[in-house]
Design an enzyme around this catalytic site. Structure first.
Site, PDB file in Angstrom:
ATOM      1  CG  HIS A 149      -0.251   0.210   2.518  1.00 34.29           C
ATOM      2  ND1 HIS A 149       0.337  -0.831   3.182  1.00 34.29           N
ATOM      3  CD2 HIS A 149      -0.038   1.301   3.274  1.00 34.29           C
ATOM      4  CE1 HIS A 149       0.876  -0.383   4.309  1.00 34.29           C
ATOM      5  NE2 HIS A 149       0.674   0.921   4.382  1.00 34.29           N
TER       6      HIS A 149
HETATM    7  C1  UD1 Z   1      -2.522   5.216   5.809  1.00 32.88           C
HETATM    8  C2  UD1 Z   1      -1.284   5.825   6.450  1.00 32.88           C
HETATM    9  C3  UD1 Z   1      -0.111   4.864   6.312  1.00 32.88           C
HETATM   10  C4  UD1 Z   1      -0.469   3.491   6.841  1.00 32.88           C
HETATM   11  C5  UD1 Z   1      -1.745   2.989   6.184  1.00 32.88           C
HETATM   12  C6  UD1 Z   1      -2.134   1.693   6.808  1.00 32.88           C
HETATM   13  C7  UD1 Z   1      -0.937   8.258   6.372  1.00 32.88           C
HETATM   14  C8  UD1 Z   1      -0.229   9.343   5.680  1.00 32.88           C
HETATM   15  N1  UD1 Z   1      -0.902   7.051   5.778  1.00 32.88           N
HETATM   16  O1  UD1 Z   1      -2.275   5.070   4.424  1.00 32.88           O
HETATM   17  O2  UD1 Z   1       0.993   5.364   7.044  1.00 32.88           O
HETATM   18  O3  UD1 Z   1       0.598   2.623   6.574  1.00 32.88           O
HETATM   19  O4  UD1 Z   1      -2.787   3.946   6.384  1.00 32.88           O
HETATM   20  O5  UD1 Z   1      -3.070   0.997   6.063  1.00 32.88           O
HETATM   21  O6  UD1 Z   1      -1.506   8.473   7.403  1.00 32.88           O
HETATM   22  N2  UD1 Z   1      -9.559   4.242   1.658  1.00 32.88           N
HETATM   23  C9  UD1 Z   1     -10.738   3.564   1.589  1.00 32.88           C
HETATM   24  N3  UD1 Z   1     -11.287   3.124   2.750  1.00 32.88           N
HETATM   25  C10 UD1 Z   1     -10.720   3.333   3.974  1.00 32.88           C
HETATM   26  C11 UD1 Z   1      -9.528   4.038   4.020  1.00 32.88           C
HETATM   27  C12 UD1 Z   1      -8.952   4.479   2.858  1.00 32.88           C
HETATM   28  O7  UD1 Z   1     -11.280   3.344   0.513  1.00 32.88           O
HETATM   29  O8  UD1 Z   1     -11.283   2.893   4.978  1.00 32.88           O
HETATM   30  C13 UD1 Z   1      -8.935   4.684   0.381  1.00 32.88           C
HETATM   31  C14 UD1 Z   1      -9.335   6.096  -0.018  1.00 32.88           C
HETATM   32  O9  UD1 Z   1      -9.413   6.138  -1.399  1.00 32.88           O
HETATM   33  C15 UD1 Z   1      -8.163   6.906   0.465  1.00 32.88           C
HETATM   34  C16 UD1 Z   1      -7.005   5.954   0.263  1.00 32.88           C
HETATM   35  O10 UD1 Z   1      -7.524   4.675   0.535  1.00 32.88           O
HETATM   36  O11 UD1 Z   1      -8.019   8.091  -0.234  1.00 32.88           O
HETATM   37  C17 UD1 Z   1      -5.829   6.234   1.170  1.00 32.88           C
HETATM   38  O12 UD1 Z   1      -6.211   6.308   2.524  1.00 32.88           O
HETATM   39  P1  UD1 Z   1      -5.318   7.141   3.584  1.00 32.88           P
HETATM   40  O13 UD1 Z   1      -5.825   6.936   4.961  1.00 32.88           O
HETATM   41  O14 UD1 Z   1      -5.165   8.560   3.127  1.00 32.88           O
HETATM   42  O15 UD1 Z   1      -3.907   6.507   3.405  1.00 32.88           O
HETATM   43  P2  UD1 Z   1      -3.451   4.996   3.407  1.00 32.88           P
HETATM   44  O16 UD1 Z   1      -2.845   4.688   2.094  1.00 32.88           O
HETATM   45  O17 UD1 Z   1      -4.555   4.133   3.878  1.00 32.88           O
HETATM   46  N1  UDP Z   2      -3.483  -6.412   8.532  1.00 27.22           N
HETATM   47  C1  UDP Z   2      -4.724  -7.028   8.621  1.00 27.22           C
HETATM   48  N2  UDP Z   2      -5.388  -7.362   7.475  1.00 27.22           N
HETATM   49  C2  UDP Z   2      -4.870  -7.137   6.240  1.00 27.22           C
HETATM   50  C3  UDP Z   2      -3.590  -6.521   6.161  1.00 27.22           C
HETATM   51  C4  UDP Z   2      -2.939  -6.146   7.337  1.00 27.22           C
HETATM   52  O1  UDP Z   2      -5.203  -7.280   9.723  1.00 27.22           O
HETATM   53  O2  UDP Z   2      -5.529  -7.466   5.239  1.00 27.22           O
HETATM   54  C5  UDP Z   2      -2.834  -6.000   9.788  1.00 27.22           C
HETATM   55  C6  UDP Z   2      -1.505  -6.638  10.085  1.00 27.22           C
HETATM   56  O3  UDP Z   2      -1.492  -7.049  11.421  1.00 27.22           O
HETATM   57  C7  UDP Z   2      -0.516  -5.534   9.848  1.00 27.22           C
HETATM   58  C8  UDP Z   2      -1.306  -4.323  10.204  1.00 27.22           C
HETATM   59  O4  UDP Z   2      -2.605  -4.609   9.723  1.00 27.22           O
HETATM   60  O5  UDP Z   2       0.599  -5.600  10.645  1.00 27.22           O
HETATM   61  C9  UDP Z   2      -0.671  -3.097   9.656  1.00 27.22           C
HETATM   62  O6  UDP Z   2      -1.395  -2.516   8.674  1.00 27.22           O
HETATM   63  P1  UDP Z   2      -0.828  -1.798   7.393  1.00 27.22           P
HETATM   64  O7  UDP Z   2       0.097  -2.664   6.660  1.00 27.22           O
HETATM   65  O8  UDP Z   2      -2.048  -1.312   6.737  1.00 27.22           O
HETATM   66  O9  UDP Z   2      -0.044  -0.512   7.975  1.00 27.22           O
HETATM   67  P2  UDP Z   2       1.486  -0.185   8.308  1.00 27.22           P
HETATM   68  O10 UDP Z   2       1.924  -1.109   9.374  1.00 27.22           O
HETATM   69  O11 UDP Z   2       2.266  -0.323   7.060  1.00 27.22           O
HETATM   70  O12 UDP Z   2       1.453   1.229   8.753  1.00 27.22           O
END
Ligand code: UD1
Ligand code: UDP
Length: 383
Positions: A208
């Site tokens: 991601h």
């Molecule tokens: C965010 C965090 C990242 C973390 C990740 C974990 C920041 C800058 N980024 O990234 O550090 O590793 O979460 O997963 O805070 N979206 C949905 N549904 C949701 C959430 C998001 O559809 O419930 C989609 C939306 O299109 C959104 C995009 O995902 O614009 C990105 O979501 P966002 O929370 O901005 O960043 P992540 O890539 O999820």
């Molecule tokens: N995880 C989960 N389901 C998924 C993918 C990830 O439960 O489909 C959990 C897993 O425990 C992982 C945590 O979510 O360590 C972290 O999430 P993510 O990779 O989104 O964020 P990051 O750690 O990179 O910030």
């Protein structure tokens, strides 16, 4: 007795498994009142609610409902909403976790309102300022009054940046507390069986990071490599919403979905996901949390990044950074048994929440009369 009012901030998927053990450790303690705050940064059922259920968290006391947006929009919206919440019902201590935009936003709000801010998972540095998370880590650690680190590199980074040693406590890695709390449920989960996977005969994939998934060419290169790996080892890939959106936008989804050996899935809840990780031959990821979980479990992890803010997973654990074009041949190394399983870093032991609670008490409670100190910031000696 006046109780210490503690806000626990949860926002995005990786926050929930860091907040849950601390919530459970604090809940019901007579000396504190915990307010569970969800900023709403992640909002899909399978990115948020599923984790509350799996980790046995009650619904949040306060939901800020902020949702997605640009970095500035999201950060600003969390700040506006959380500032109002703090003014309406002022906590003595704000605990922010990890490195997401909401971590930074709530840390800034607390700091400006002169409320004690504690950062759980402090001190991690990738030294790559193109990562939004690196900016969030740097700023959060600058404004935090209490810095709880997971590993010695965290302490060293903070000290080099001039953080006073008495603000830092090494507590270990709280993610693994969630694993230990949920271990029985993880082992009992039928996720692997439902997907027809046999233990140690498949790999699990998560991706991601914007650097991997936001531009067509890097994502297309990853798709090519995943197809090559899938031809050798079945892969299950629960796809993050950001990644899915881009795979579809760049026309890569059908190719990946139809590739032999590849199973695409919706994001999974914590228990089912960890059931898959526990039985995996390899994890292929750019996640922060997955690097830690695989190190804890001794499972080979290939991290598709050029840096990691969690270097201990490479120096002591089972993680290795790998370039996209080297992915398929590195998987071959693993299949051939050429891999170091590593060891668990110190204090990654399932008892981090207890150390955090002990540190809160040591810093913020006047044990002499057993009363919580109203001005926690002053009590912490950090005003
Ligand atoms: C965010 C965090 C990242 C973390 C990740 C974990 C920041 C800058 N980024 O990234 O550090 O590793 O979460 O997963 O805070 N979206 C949905 N549904 C949701 C959430 C998001 O559809 O419930 C989609 C939306 O299109 C959104 C995009 O995902 O614009 C990105 O979501 P966002 O929370 O901005 O960043 P992540 O890539 O999820
Ligand atoms: N995880 C989960 N389901 C998924 C993918 C990830 O439960 O489909 C959990 C897993 O425990 C992982 C945590 O979510 O360590 C972290 O999430 P993510 O990779 O989104 O964020 P990051 O750690 O990179 O910030």
């Amino acid at each position: 007795m006046e109780r210490l009012r503690i806000d626990l901030i949860a926002a995005a998927r990786p926050n929930f498994m860091k907040v849950a053990p601390l919530f459970h450790a604090l809940h019901g303690q007579p000396w504190c009142r915990v307010r569970l705050v969800h900023t709403g940064q992640h909002y899909d059922k399978n990115m948020s609610e599923a984790f509350f259920r799996d980790l046995r968290l009650p619904p949040p006391d306060l939901h800020l409902g902020v949702g997605s947006g640009s970095h500035a929009e999201q950060t600003a919206n969390v700040m506006l909403a959380y500032e109002r919440a703090c003014v309406a019902d002022r906590p003595d201590l704000i605990v922010v976790v990890g490195d997401v935009n909401s971590t930074l936003a709530c840390g800034l709000v607390g700091s400006k309102l002169h409320i004690t801010v504690a950062h759980l998972e402090a001190g991690l540095r990738s030294r790559d300022r193109n990562m939004p998370e690196e900016i969030n880590r740097l700023v959060t650690d600058t404004v935090a009054d209490i810095l709880w680190t997971p590993s010695p590199d965290g302490d060293e980074n903070l000290l080099v940046e001039g953080v006073a040693a008495n603000k830092i406590t090494r507590v270990g890695n709280i993610m693994l507390d969630s694993y230990e709390l949920m271990r029985d449920a993880i082992e009992a989960s039928a996720a692997r069986d439902k997907l027809g996977l046999r233990a140690h005969e498949y790999g699990v994939v998560t991706l991601h990071r914007p650097s991997n998934v936001d531009e067509p060419e890097p994502l297309a290169a990853l798709v090519r490599q995943l197809k090559a790996v899938g031809a050798r080892l079945p892969l299950v890939f629960p796809v993050h919403p950001r990644t899915r959106k881009n795979l579809e936008a760049f026309g890569l989804w059908p190719e990946l979905a139809q590739a032999p050996g590849l199973t695409l899935a919706e994001p999974l809840g914590y228990v089912d996901f960890m059931n898959l990780v526990c039985g995996a031959r390899v994890a292929i990821t750019d996640s922060g949390g997955v690097q830690e979980e695989t190190t804890y479990l001794g499972i080979p992890c290939l991290t598709l990044r050029t840096t990691t803010e969690r270097p201990i997973t490479v120096t002591e654990g089972s993680n290795r950074l790998v370039a996209t074009d080297a992915l398929a041949r590195t998987v071959e190394d693993i299949l051939a048994g050429r891999w170091r399983h590593g060891r668990k870093p110190a204090l990654w032991d399932g008892h981090t929440a207890a150390r955090v609670v002990a540190d809160i008490r040591r810093r913020l409670l006047r044990e002499a009369d057993g009363a919580a100190v109203a001005d926690a910031r002053q009590a912490a000696g950090v005003a």
